[in-house]
Design a protein around this motif. Structure first.
Motif, PDB file in Angstrom:
ATOM      1  N   GLU A  17      -3.201   8.406 -10.774  1.00 12.87           N
ATOM      2  CA  GLU A  17      -2.595   7.849  -9.560  1.00 12.87           C
ATOM      3  C   GLU A  17      -2.799   8.743  -8.338  1.00 12.87           C
ATOM      4  O   GLU A  17      -2.436   8.353  -7.226  1.00 12.87           O
ATOM      5  CB  GLU A  17      -1.106   7.604  -9.798  1.00 12.87           C
ATOM      6  CG  GLU A  17      -0.839   6.529 -10.846  1.00 12.87           C
ATOM      7  CD  GLU A  17       0.573   6.594 -11.398  1.00 12.87           C
ATOM      8  OE1 GLU A  17       1.410   5.796 -10.958  1.00 12.87           O
ATOM      9  OE2 GLU A  17       0.839   7.453 -12.274  1.00 12.87           O
TER      10      GLU A  17
ATOM     11  N   ARG B 185      -6.977   5.505  -4.966  1.00 11.88           N
ATOM     12  CA  ARG B 185      -6.569   5.240  -3.588  1.00 11.88           C
ATOM     13  C   ARG B 185      -7.630   4.469  -2.815  1.00 11.88           C
ATOM     14  O   ARG B 185      -7.307   3.664  -1.938  1.00 11.88           O
ATOM     15  CB  ARG B 185      -6.218   6.557  -2.897  1.00 11.88           C
ATOM     16  CG  ARG B 185      -4.926   7.142  -3.485  1.00 11.88           C
ATOM     17  CD  ARG B 185      -4.508   8.448  -2.871  1.00 11.88           C
ATOM     18  NE  ARG B 185      -3.133   8.773  -3.280  1.00 11.88           N
ATOM     19  CZ  ARG B 185      -2.520   9.919  -3.016  1.00 11.88           C
ATOM     20  NH1 ARG B 185      -3.172  10.865  -2.343  1.00 11.88           N
ATOM     21  NH2 ARG B 185      -1.290  10.116  -3.411  1.00 11.88           N
TER      22      ARG B 185
ATOM     23  N   SER C 196      -5.784  -0.861  -9.722  1.00 10.78           N
ATOM     24  CA  SER C 196      -6.282   0.414  -9.178  1.00 10.78           C
ATOM     25  C   SER C 196      -6.419   1.457 -10.282  1.00 10.78           C
ATOM     26  O   SER C 196      -7.339   2.281 -10.262  1.00 10.78           O
ATOM     27  CB  SER C 196      -5.343   0.922  -8.079  1.00 10.78           C
ATOM     28  OG  SER C 196      -5.348   0.053  -6.966  1.00 10.78           O
TER      29      SER C 196
ATOM     30  N   LEU D  41       0.835  -1.207   0.000  1.00 12.31           N
ATOM     31  CA  LEU D  41       0.000   0.000   0.000  1.00 12.31           C
ATOM     32  C   LEU D  41       0.869   1.257   0.000  1.00 12.31           C
ATOM     33  O   LEU D  41       0.655   2.174  -0.802  1.00 12.31           O
ATOM     34  CB  LEU D  41      -0.900  -0.012   1.239  1.00 12.31           C
ATOM     35  CG  LEU D  41      -1.721   1.262   1.496  1.00 12.31           C
ATOM     36  CD1 LEU D  41      -2.795   1.443   0.438  1.00 12.31           C
ATOM     37  CD2 LEU D  41      -2.345   1.212   2.891  1.00 12.31           C
TER      38      LEU D  41
ATOM     39  N   LEU E  22      -7.024   0.910  -3.682  1.00 16.48           N
ATOM     40  CA  LEU E  22      -5.843   0.463  -2.953  1.00 16.48           C
ATOM     41  C   LEU E  22      -6.220   0.037  -1.533  1.00 16.48           C
ATOM     42  O   LEU E  22      -5.780  -1.008  -1.040  1.00 16.48           O
ATOM     43  CB  LEU E  22      -4.815   1.596  -2.869  1.00 16.48           C
ATOM     44  CG  LEU E  22      -3.755   1.707  -3.961  1.00 16.48           C
ATOM     45  CD1 LEU E  22      -2.873   2.925  -3.697  1.00 16.48           C
ATOM     46  CD2 LEU E  22      -2.915   0.453  -4.002  1.00 16.48           C
TER      47      LEU E  22
ATOM     48  N   TRP F 222       1.064   3.922  -3.017  1.00 13.22           N
ATOM     49  CA  TRP F 222       0.413   5.190  -2.665  1.00 13.22           C
ATOM     50  C   TRP F 222       1.337   6.384  -2.908  1.00 13.22           C
ATOM     51  O   TRP F 222       0.924   7.411  -3.430  1.00 13.22           O
ATOM     52  CB  TRP F 222      -0.001   5.157  -1.190  1.00 13.22           C
ATOM     53  CG  TRP F 222      -0.876   6.282  -0.743  1.00 13.22           C
ATOM     54  CD1 TRP F 222      -0.524   7.605  -0.575  1.00 13.22           C
ATOM     55  CD2 TRP F 222      -2.262   6.209  -0.382  1.00 13.22           C
ATOM     56  NE1 TRP F 222      -1.588   8.344  -0.127  1.00 13.22           N
ATOM     57  CE2 TRP F 222      -2.670   7.514   0.006  1.00 13.22           C
ATOM     58  CE3 TRP F 222      -3.186   5.169  -0.327  1.00 13.22           C
ATOM     59  CZ2 TRP F 222      -3.959   7.792   0.436  1.00 13.22           C
ATOM     60  CZ3 TRP F 222      -4.483   5.446   0.108  1.00 13.22           C
ATOM     61  CH2 TRP F 222      -4.862   6.743   0.473  1.00 13.22           C
TER      62      TRP F 222
ATOM     63  N   HIS G  40      -1.167  -1.570  -8.107  1.00 14.00           N
ATOM     64  CA  HIS G  40      -1.039  -0.407  -8.994  1.00 14.00           C
ATOM     65  C   HIS G  40      -1.931  -0.530 -10.237  1.00 14.00           C
ATOM     66  O   HIS G  40      -2.743   0.348 -10.527  1.00 14.00           O
ATOM     67  CB  HIS G  40       0.422  -0.240  -9.422  1.00 14.00           C
ATOM     68  CG  HIS G  40       0.675   1.013 -10.205  1.00 14.00           C
ATOM     69  ND1 HIS G  40       0.478   1.100 -11.575  1.00 14.00           N
ATOM     70  CD2 HIS G  40       1.099   2.243  -9.817  1.00 14.00           C
ATOM     71  CE1 HIS G  40       0.765   2.322 -11.983  1.00 14.00           C
ATOM     72  NE2 HIS G  40       1.157   3.038 -10.956  1.00 14.00           N
TER      73      HIS G  40
END
Length: 454
Positions: A364, A370, A337, A168, A373, A172, A334
Protein backbone atom coordinates in the motif's frame (compact mmCIF):
# COMPACT_ATOMS: atom_id res chain seq x y z
CA UNK A 1 -12.72 -38.96 -4.11
CA UNK A 2 -11.19 -36.32 -1.84
CA UNK A 3 -13.00 -33.02 -1.65
CA UNK A 4 -11.22 -29.76 -0.78
CA UNK A 5 -14.04 -28.98 1.62
CA UNK A 6 -13.14 -31.96 3.84
CA UNK A 7 -9.69 -30.58 4.52
CA UNK A 8 -11.09 -28.67 7.51
CA UNK A 9 -10.62 -31.90 9.44
CA UNK A 10 -6.89 -32.04 8.87
CA UNK A 11 -4.75 -32.58 11.93
CA UNK A 12 -1.96 -30.45 13.33
CA UNK A 13 1.40 -30.73 11.66
CA UNK A 14 4.19 -32.23 13.75
CA UNK A 15 6.07 -29.56 15.65
CA UNK A 16 3.46 -26.84 15.15
CA UNK A 17 0.65 -25.66 17.35
CA UNK A 18 -2.71 -24.37 16.18
CA UNK A 19 -2.56 -20.63 15.71
CA UNK A 20 1.21 -20.46 15.30
CA UNK A 21 1.95 -17.30 13.28
CA UNK A 22 3.76 -17.73 9.99
CA UNK A 23 7.48 -17.57 10.24
CA UNK A 24 7.67 -18.96 13.80
CA UNK A 25 8.51 -22.39 15.07
CA UNK A 26 11.38 -23.06 12.69
CA UNK A 27 10.38 -24.94 9.53
CA UNK A 28 7.04 -26.17 10.84
CA UNK A 29 5.03 -23.62 8.91
CA UNK A 30 6.67 -24.47 5.60
CA UNK A 31 6.22 -28.19 6.20
CA UNK A 32 2.62 -27.75 7.26
CA UNK A 33 1.74 -25.67 4.22
CA UNK A 34 3.29 -28.19 1.88
CA UNK A 35 1.38 -31.05 3.44
CA UNK A 36 -1.85 -29.11 3.92
CA UNK A 37 -1.97 -30.38 7.50
CA UNK A 38 -1.43 -27.21 9.51
CA UNK A 39 -3.53 -26.83 12.68
CA UNK A 40 -6.66 -24.89 11.80
CA UNK A 41 -7.71 -21.87 13.81
CA UNK A 42 -11.23 -21.90 15.16
CA UNK A 43 -13.64 -19.96 12.96
CA UNK A 44 -14.82 -16.95 14.94
CA UNK A 45 -17.06 -14.00 14.14
CA UNK A 46 -14.53 -11.63 15.69
CA UNK A 47 -12.11 -12.30 12.81
CA UNK A 48 -14.58 -11.44 10.04
CA UNK A 49 -13.48 -8.54 7.84
CA UNK A 50 -12.32 -9.22 4.27
CA UNK A 51 -15.73 -10.71 3.48
CA UNK A 52 -17.41 -7.50 4.58
CA UNK A 53 -15.08 -5.57 2.28
CA UNK A 54 -15.77 -7.81 -0.74
CA UNK A 55 -19.54 -7.66 -0.11
CA UNK A 56 -19.45 -3.87 0.17
CA UNK A 57 -17.36 -3.61 -2.99
CA UNK A 58 -19.02 -6.28 -5.10
CA UNK A 59 -22.64 -5.15 -4.81
CA UNK A 60 -22.81 -1.87 -6.67
CA UNK A 61 -25.73 0.20 -7.85
CA UNK A 62 -25.78 -1.68 -11.16
CA UNK A 63 -26.40 -4.99 -9.38
CA UNK A 64 -29.25 -3.49 -7.37
CA UNK A 65 -31.01 -1.96 -10.37
CA UNK A 66 -30.66 -5.16 -12.42
CA UNK A 67 -32.32 -7.07 -9.57
CA UNK A 68 -35.02 -4.42 -9.31
CA UNK A 69 -35.83 -4.69 -13.01
CA UNK A 70 -35.94 -8.50 -12.81
CA UNK A 71 -38.37 -8.21 -9.91
CA UNK A 72 -40.47 -5.64 -11.73
CA UNK A 73 -40.79 -7.89 -14.81
CA UNK A 74 -41.14 -11.33 -13.23
CA UNK A 75 -42.09 -10.76 -9.60
CA UNK A 76 -40.57 -13.36 -7.28
CA UNK A 77 -40.19 -15.98 -10.00
CA UNK A 78 -36.42 -15.51 -10.40
CA UNK A 79 -35.55 -15.42 -6.71
CA UNK A 80 -33.89 -18.83 -7.09
CA UNK A 81 -31.46 -17.35 -9.66
CA UNK A 82 -30.26 -14.76 -7.13
CA UNK A 83 -29.60 -17.57 -4.63
CA UNK A 84 -27.68 -19.59 -7.24
CA UNK A 85 -25.65 -16.48 -8.07
CA UNK A 86 -24.59 -16.16 -4.44
CA UNK A 87 -23.53 -19.82 -4.34
CA UNK A 88 -21.44 -19.42 -7.51
CA UNK A 89 -19.69 -16.36 -6.08
CA UNK A 90 -19.10 -18.10 -2.73
CA UNK A 91 -17.27 -20.80 -4.69
CA UNK A 92 -15.19 -18.28 -6.62
CA UNK A 93 -14.21 -16.25 -3.56
CA UNK A 94 -13.48 -19.41 -1.55
CA UNK A 95 -11.20 -20.68 -4.31
CA UNK A 96 -9.39 -17.34 -4.46
CA UNK A 97 -8.87 -17.23 -0.71
CA UNK A 98 -7.87 -20.92 -0.63
CA UNK A 99 -5.16 -20.31 -3.23
CA UNK A 100 -3.63 -17.48 -1.17
CA UNK A 101 -3.73 -19.41 2.11
CA UNK A 102 -2.77 -22.88 0.85
CA UNK A 103 0.19 -21.75 -1.23
CA UNK A 104 1.29 -18.57 0.51
CA UNK A 105 1.42 -16.99 -2.96
CA UNK A 106 -0.75 -14.28 -4.47
CA UNK A 107 -3.30 -14.60 -7.25
CA UNK A 108 -1.13 -12.85 -9.80
CA UNK A 109 1.76 -15.17 -8.95
CA UNK A 110 -0.56 -18.09 -9.68
CA UNK A 111 -1.63 -16.60 -12.99
CA UNK A 112 1.97 -16.00 -13.98
CA UNK A 113 2.73 -19.68 -13.39
CA UNK A 114 0.25 -20.52 -16.17
CA UNK A 115 2.25 -18.66 -18.79
CA UNK A 116 3.16 -15.23 -20.12
CA UNK A 117 -0.25 -14.86 -21.79
CA UNK A 118 -1.92 -14.26 -18.41
CA UNK A 119 0.30 -11.24 -17.75
CA UNK A 120 -0.49 -9.80 -21.17
CA UNK A 121 -4.23 -10.39 -20.69
CA UNK A 122 -4.30 -8.94 -17.18
CA UNK A 123 -2.05 -5.98 -18.02
CA UNK A 124 -4.21 -4.83 -20.94
CA UNK A 125 -7.46 -5.56 -19.12
CA UNK A 126 -6.65 -3.79 -15.84
CA UNK A 127 -5.58 -0.59 -17.60
CA UNK A 128 -8.62 -0.37 -19.91
CA UNK A 129 -11.09 -1.53 -17.26
CA UNK A 130 -9.73 0.93 -14.68
CA UNK A 131 -10.15 3.87 -17.05
CA UNK A 132 -13.81 3.06 -17.72
CA UNK A 133 -14.62 1.96 -14.17
CA UNK A 134 -13.24 5.16 -12.66
CA UNK A 135 -15.78 7.26 -14.57
CA UNK A 136 -18.58 4.74 -13.95
CA UNK A 137 -18.00 4.66 -10.17
CA UNK A 138 -17.76 8.42 -9.86
CA UNK A 139 -20.94 8.94 -11.92
CA UNK A 140 -22.81 6.29 -9.94
CA UNK A 141 -21.90 7.95 -6.62
CA UNK A 142 -22.82 11.37 -7.99
CA UNK A 143 -26.35 10.41 -9.11
CA UNK A 144 -27.94 10.12 -5.63
CA UNK A 145 -26.00 13.14 -4.39
CA UNK A 146 -27.29 15.25 -7.27
CA UNK A 147 -30.83 14.08 -6.43
CA UNK A 148 -30.35 14.93 -2.74
CA UNK A 149 -28.80 18.34 -3.44
CA UNK A 150 -30.24 19.51 -6.76
CA UNK A 151 -28.99 23.09 -6.46
CA UNK A 152 -25.27 22.30 -6.45
CA UNK A 153 -23.34 24.27 -9.14
CA UNK A 154 -21.97 21.91 -11.75
CA UNK A 155 -24.46 19.22 -10.76
CA UNK A 156 -23.45 15.66 -11.57
CA UNK A 157 -19.86 16.48 -12.61
CA UNK A 158 -19.12 18.32 -9.36
CA UNK A 159 -20.31 15.41 -7.22
CA UNK A 160 -18.53 12.86 -9.43
CA UNK A 161 -15.18 14.63 -9.19
CA UNK A 162 -15.61 15.09 -5.44
CA UNK A 163 -16.37 11.36 -5.00
CA UNK A 164 -13.23 10.40 -6.90
CA UNK A 165 -11.02 12.78 -4.94
CA UNK A 166 -12.43 11.73 -1.56
CA UNK A 167 -11.93 8.07 -2.49
CA UNK A 168 -8.34 8.82 -3.52
CA UNK A 169 -7.55 10.54 -0.21
CA UNK A 170 -9.20 7.85 1.93
CA UNK A 171 -7.25 5.02 0.28
CA UNK A 172 -3.97 6.92 -0.13
CA UNK A 173 -3.62 7.81 3.57
CA UNK A 174 -5.21 4.78 5.24
CA UNK A 175 -3.94 1.23 5.54
CA UNK A 176 -6.13 -1.86 5.24
CA UNK A 177 -7.39 -2.06 8.84
CA UNK A 178 -8.80 1.47 8.83
CA UNK A 179 -10.17 0.91 5.35
CA UNK A 180 -11.98 -2.22 6.60
CA UNK A 181 -13.63 -0.25 9.41
CA UNK A 182 -14.89 2.36 6.95
CA UNK A 183 -16.29 -0.33 4.67
CA UNK A 184 -18.05 -1.94 7.63
CA UNK A 185 -19.81 1.35 8.36
CA UNK A 186 -20.86 1.80 4.72
CA UNK A 187 -22.18 -1.74 4.37
CA UNK A 188 -24.09 -1.32 7.63
CA UNK A 189 -25.78 1.80 6.26
CA UNK A 190 -26.82 0.25 2.97
CA UNK A 191 -27.82 -3.05 4.59
CA UNK A 192 -30.19 -1.38 7.07
CA UNK A 193 -31.68 0.95 4.47
CA UNK A 194 -32.29 -1.67 1.80
CA UNK A 195 -33.86 -4.07 4.31
CA UNK A 196 -35.98 -1.22 5.73
CA UNK A 197 -37.33 -0.39 2.26
CA UNK A 198 -38.08 -4.07 1.59
CA UNK A 199 -40.03 -4.28 4.85
CA UNK A 200 -41.95 -1.10 4.03
CA UNK A 201 -43.32 -2.56 0.80
CA UNK A 202 -44.66 -5.59 2.77
CA UNK A 203 -43.25 -8.71 1.07
CA UNK A 204 -45.53 -11.56 0.04
CA UNK A 205 -43.68 -14.32 1.89
CA UNK A 206 -45.55 -17.31 0.34
CA UNK A 207 -44.79 -15.95 -3.15
CA UNK A 208 -41.16 -15.36 -2.16
CA UNK A 209 -40.73 -18.95 -0.98
CA UNK A 210 -42.38 -20.17 -4.18
CA UNK A 211 -39.74 -18.20 -6.09
CA UNK A 212 -37.05 -20.54 -4.74
CA UNK A 213 -38.31 -23.24 -7.12
CA UNK A 214 -36.34 -22.99 -10.41
CA UNK A 215 -38.66 -21.71 -13.16
CA UNK A 216 -37.92 -19.89 -16.42
CA UNK A 217 -40.84 -17.72 -17.56
CA UNK A 218 -41.02 -16.68 -21.22
CA UNK A 219 -38.45 -14.00 -21.99
CA UNK A 220 -36.58 -14.46 -18.70
CA UNK A 221 -33.47 -16.32 -19.88
CA UNK A 222 -31.14 -13.31 -20.14
CA UNK A 223 -32.44 -11.80 -16.90
CA UNK A 224 -31.78 -15.12 -15.20
CA UNK A 225 -28.21 -15.23 -16.48
CA UNK A 226 -27.71 -11.64 -15.37
CA UNK A 227 -28.98 -12.37 -11.87
CA UNK A 228 -26.78 -15.44 -11.47
CA UNK A 229 -23.69 -13.79 -12.93
CA UNK A 230 -24.10 -10.29 -11.54
CA UNK A 231 -24.43 -10.92 -7.81
CA UNK A 232 -21.38 -9.44 -6.22
CA UNK A 233 -18.32 -8.40 -8.14
CA UNK A 234 -16.07 -8.81 -11.16
CA UNK A 235 -12.34 -8.16 -10.76
CA UNK A 236 -12.93 -7.52 -7.05
CA UNK A 237 -13.40 -11.29 -6.68
CA UNK A 238 -9.66 -11.64 -7.35
CA UNK A 239 -8.94 -8.88 -4.83
CA UNK A 240 -10.51 -10.97 -2.05
CA UNK A 241 -7.34 -13.02 -1.61
CA UNK A 242 -5.30 -9.83 -1.22
CA UNK A 243 -7.67 -8.53 1.45
CA UNK A 244 -7.41 -11.89 3.21
CA UNK A 245 -3.62 -11.47 3.29
CA UNK A 246 -3.85 -7.78 4.26
CA UNK A 247 -5.91 -8.88 7.27
CA UNK A 248 -2.90 -10.92 8.39
CA UNK A 249 -4.15 -14.33 7.25
CA UNK A 250 -1.20 -15.78 5.38
CA UNK A 251 -1.26 -19.59 5.76
CA UNK A 252 -3.68 -22.49 5.74
CA UNK A 253 -4.28 -22.33 9.50
CA UNK A 254 -6.74 -19.54 8.62
CA UNK A 255 -8.76 -21.68 6.21
CA UNK A 256 -11.80 -22.17 8.45
CA UNK A 257 -11.82 -18.49 9.34
CA UNK A 258 -11.66 -17.50 5.67
CA UNK A 259 -14.52 -19.82 4.76
CA UNK A 260 -16.75 -18.40 7.49
CA UNK A 261 -15.80 -14.88 6.42
CA UNK A 262 -16.63 -15.70 2.80
CA UNK A 263 -20.01 -17.22 3.64
CA UNK A 264 -20.96 -14.19 5.71
CA UNK A 265 -19.98 -11.98 2.76
CA UNK A 266 -22.33 -13.70 0.34
CA UNK A 267 -25.09 -14.17 2.89
CA UNK A 268 -25.00 -10.38 3.24
CA UNK A 269 -24.94 -10.04 -0.55
CA UNK A 270 -27.90 -12.41 -0.81
CA UNK A 271 -29.91 -10.28 1.63
CA UNK A 272 -29.24 -7.19 -0.51
CA UNK A 273 -30.34 -8.91 -3.68
CA UNK A 274 -33.44 -10.54 -2.17
CA UNK A 275 -34.47 -7.22 -0.59
CA UNK A 276 -34.23 -5.41 -3.93
CA UNK A 277 -36.09 -8.22 -5.70
CA UNK A 278 -38.86 -7.82 -3.12
CA UNK A 279 -39.01 -4.08 -3.81
CA UNK A 280 -39.16 -4.73 -7.55
CA UNK A 281 -41.84 -7.39 -7.19
CA UNK A 282 -44.07 -5.56 -4.72
CA UNK A 283 -43.61 -1.93 -5.69
CA UNK A 284 -43.09 -2.16 -9.44
CA UNK A 285 -44.37 -5.51 -10.75
CA UNK A 286 -47.75 -5.20 -9.06
CA UNK A 287 -48.20 -1.65 -10.41
CA UNK A 288 -46.78 -2.27 -13.88
CA UNK A 289 -44.14 0.44 -13.41
CA UNK A 290 -41.00 0.30 -15.56
CA UNK A 291 -37.61 1.68 -14.51
CA UNK A 292 -34.85 3.15 -16.60
CA UNK A 293 -31.87 0.84 -17.16
CA UNK A 294 -28.54 1.63 -15.56
CA UNK A 295 -28.07 3.45 -12.28
CA UNK A 296 -30.70 6.01 -13.29
CA UNK A 297 -33.29 3.40 -12.33
CA UNK A 298 -32.44 3.87 -8.64
CA UNK A 299 -33.14 7.61 -8.88
CA UNK A 300 -36.47 6.76 -10.52
CA UNK A 301 -37.19 4.39 -7.64
CA UNK A 302 -36.62 7.16 -5.10
CA UNK A 303 -39.33 9.21 -6.87
CA UNK A 304 -41.72 6.25 -6.67
CA UNK A 305 -40.88 5.74 -2.98
CA UNK A 306 -41.57 9.39 -2.28
CA UNK A 307 -45.03 9.18 -3.86
CA UNK A 308 -45.80 5.97 -1.99
CA UNK A 309 -44.15 6.42 1.43
CA UNK A 310 -43.14 10.07 1.70
CA UNK A 311 -40.00 12.18 1.54
CA UNK A 312 -38.19 10.54 4.48
CA UNK A 313 -38.14 7.06 2.91
CA UNK A 314 -37.14 8.47 -0.48
CA UNK A 315 -34.24 10.49 0.96
CA UNK A 316 -33.15 7.54 3.10
CA UNK A 317 -33.06 5.32 0.02
CA UNK A 318 -30.88 7.84 -1.83
CA UNK A 319 -28.45 7.79 1.12
CA UNK A 320 -28.34 4.00 0.85
CA UNK A 321 -27.80 4.30 -2.92
CA UNK A 322 -24.88 6.68 -2.28
CA UNK A 323 -23.35 4.33 0.34
CA UNK A 324 -23.67 1.43 -2.12
CA UNK A 325 -21.91 3.28 -4.93
CA UNK A 326 -19.22 4.89 -2.79
CA UNK A 327 -18.32 1.63 -1.02
CA UNK A 328 -17.87 0.00 -4.44
CA UNK A 329 -15.70 2.95 -5.52
CA UNK A 330 -13.26 2.88 -2.61
CA UNK A 331 -13.25 -0.93 -2.60
CA UNK A 332 -11.95 -0.94 -6.16
CA UNK A 333 -9.59 1.97 -5.43
CA UNK A 334 -7.96 -0.20 -2.74
CA UNK A 335 -8.36 -3.82 -3.89
CA UNK A 336 -7.55 -3.50 -7.59
CA UNK A 337 -4.66 -1.16 -6.78
CA UNK A 338 -3.23 -4.01 -4.65
CA UNK A 339 -3.60 -6.35 -7.61
CA UNK A 340 -1.92 -3.87 -9.94
CA UNK A 341 0.94 -3.23 -7.49
CA UNK A 342 1.58 -6.98 -7.25
CA UNK A 343 1.46 -7.24 -11.05
CA UNK A 344 4.09 -4.51 -11.53
CA UNK A 345 6.37 -5.64 -8.70
CA UNK A 346 6.42 -9.22 -10.01
CA UNK A 347 7.22 -8.11 -13.54
CA UNK A 348 10.08 -6.00 -12.22
CA UNK A 349 11.65 -8.54 -9.87
CA UNK A 350 10.69 -11.84 -11.51
CA UNK A 351 10.49 -13.44 -8.07
CA UNK A 352 7.56 -15.13 -6.34
CA UNK A 353 4.94 -12.91 -4.74
CA UNK A 354 4.39 -13.97 -1.13
CA UNK A 355 1.32 -13.49 1.05
CA UNK A 356 3.50 -12.08 3.83
CA UNK A 357 4.44 -9.14 1.60
CA UNK A 358 0.79 -8.17 1.26
CA UNK A 359 0.16 -8.74 4.99
CA UNK A 360 2.98 -6.37 5.92
CA UNK A 361 1.15 -3.45 4.30
CA UNK A 362 4.19 -2.70 2.16
CA UNK A 363 2.15 -2.96 -1.06
CA UNK A 364 0.00 0.00 0.00
CA UNK A 365 3.06 2.27 0.10
CA UNK A 366 4.45 1.38 -3.32
CA UNK A 367 4.56 3.60 -6.37
CA UNK A 368 2.56 1.14 -8.54
CA UNK A 369 -0.25 1.08 -5.94
CA UNK A 370 -0.46 4.85 -5.88
CA UNK A 371 0.03 5.17 -9.62
CA UNK A 372 -3.04 2.97 -10.23
CA UNK A 373 -4.98 5.00 -7.67
CA UNK A 374 -4.20 8.10 -9.73
CA UNK A 375 -5.13 6.26 -12.94
CA UNK A 376 -8.54 5.34 -11.49
CA UNK A 377 -9.15 8.92 -10.38
CA UNK A 378 -7.90 11.54 -12.81
CA UNK A 379 -7.91 10.29 -16.45
CA UNK A 380 -11.51 8.95 -16.14
CA UNK A 381 -12.70 12.44 -15.20
CA UNK A 382 -12.36 13.32 -18.89
CA UNK A 383 -15.15 10.83 -19.66
CA UNK A 384 -17.54 12.77 -17.40
CA UNK A 385 -17.75 15.46 -20.07
CA UNK A 386 -19.23 12.96 -22.53
CA UNK A 387 -22.50 13.47 -20.63
CA UNK A 388 -23.32 9.78 -21.06
CA UNK A 389 -22.97 8.28 -17.57
CA UNK A 390 -25.40 5.46 -18.41
CA UNK A 391 -23.49 4.51 -21.55
CA UNK A 392 -20.41 4.12 -19.35
CA UNK A 393 -22.29 1.61 -17.25
CA UNK A 394 -22.98 -0.51 -20.35
CA UNK A 395 -19.33 -0.47 -21.47
CA UNK A 396 -18.20 -1.28 -17.92
CA UNK A 397 -20.56 -4.26 -17.84
CA UNK A 398 -19.08 -5.63 -21.04
CA UNK A 399 -15.51 -5.21 -19.77
CA UNK A 400 -16.45 -6.89 -16.50
CA UNK A 401 -17.84 -9.87 -18.39
CA UNK A 402 -14.42 -10.49 -19.96
CA UNK A 403 -12.76 -10.99 -16.58
CA UNK A 404 -15.01 -13.53 -14.87
CA UNK A 405 -14.42 -16.43 -17.34
CA UNK A 406 -10.68 -15.78 -17.01
CA UNK A 407 -10.88 -15.93 -13.20
CA UNK A 408 -13.06 -19.07 -13.02
CA UNK A 409 -11.11 -21.08 -15.58
CA UNK A 410 -7.65 -20.16 -14.27
CA UNK A 411 -8.73 -21.07 -10.73
CA UNK A 412 -9.73 -24.53 -11.97
CA UNK A 413 -6.30 -24.86 -13.58
CA UNK A 414 -4.33 -23.64 -10.56
CA UNK A 415 -6.26 -25.57 -7.91
CA UNK A 416 -6.15 -28.96 -9.65
CA UNK A 417 -2.40 -29.17 -10.21
CA UNK A 418 0.79 -29.47 -8.21
CA UNK A 419 0.78 -25.68 -7.83
CA UNK A 420 -1.54 -26.29 -4.85
CA UNK A 421 -0.74 -28.60 -1.88
CA UNK A 422 -2.67 -31.85 -2.24
CA UNK A 423 -4.98 -31.41 0.76
CA UNK A 424 -6.25 -28.07 -0.54
CA UNK A 425 -6.87 -28.91 -4.20
CA UNK A 426 -10.36 -28.81 -5.66
CA UNK A 427 -12.83 -31.56 -4.98
CA UNK A 428 -15.93 -32.46 -6.98
CA UNK A 429 -18.03 -29.66 -5.52
CA UNK A 430 -15.47 -26.91 -6.08
CA UNK A 431 -14.71 -28.04 -9.63
CA UNK A 432 -18.41 -28.28 -10.47
CA UNK A 433 -19.22 -24.81 -9.16
CA UNK A 434 -16.22 -23.20 -10.83
CA UNK A 435 -17.01 -24.96 -14.13
CA UNK A 436 -20.66 -23.85 -13.97
CA UNK A 437 -19.52 -20.32 -13.17
CA UNK A 438 -16.97 -20.31 -15.97
CA UNK A 439 -19.50 -21.51 -18.55
CA UNK A 440 -22.09 -19.02 -17.33
CA UNK A 441 -19.64 -16.12 -17.55
CA UNK A 442 -18.60 -17.11 -21.08
CA UNK A 443 -22.26 -17.03 -22.17
CA UNK A 444 -22.79 -13.67 -20.43
CA UNK A 445 -19.65 -12.26 -22.03
CA UNK A 446 -20.78 -13.26 -25.53
CA UNK A 447 -24.28 -11.89 -24.91
CA UNK A 448 -23.05 -8.53 -23.61
CA UNK A 449 -20.69 -8.11 -26.56
CA UNK A 450 -23.59 -8.87 -28.92
CA UNK A 451 -25.77 -6.27 -27.20
CA UNK A 452 -23.04 -3.66 -27.45
CA UNK A 453 -22.36 -4.30 -31.15
CA UNK A 454 -25.90 -4.95 -32.34
Amino acid sequence: MRMAETADNAGTAPGSAPGTPPGTGGGADTTARASGATGLRKASWKHIGPGIVVAATGVGAGDLVATLIAGSKFGYTLLWAAVVGCLVKISLAEATGRWHLATGRTMFDGWRSLGRWTSVYFGIYVVVWGFVYGATAMSSTALPLAALFPGMPGGLKTFAIAAGLIGLVLVWFNRYHRFEKLMTVLIGIKFLIVVYVAIRVVPDLPAAFAGLVPVLPDGSFLYTLGLIGGVGGTITMAAYGYWVNAKGWTDSSWMKVMRLDNRVAYLTTGVFVVAMLIVGAELLHASGIALASGDRGLVDLSDILERRFGTFTAKLFLIGFCATSFSALIGVWHGVSLLFADFVERLRSGSESRAEEVASGAREHTRPFRAYLLWLTFPPMALLWLNQPFGLVVVYGVLGAFFMPFLALTLIWMLNTSRTPGAWRNGILSNSMLAIGGLLFVVLCVQQVRELLW
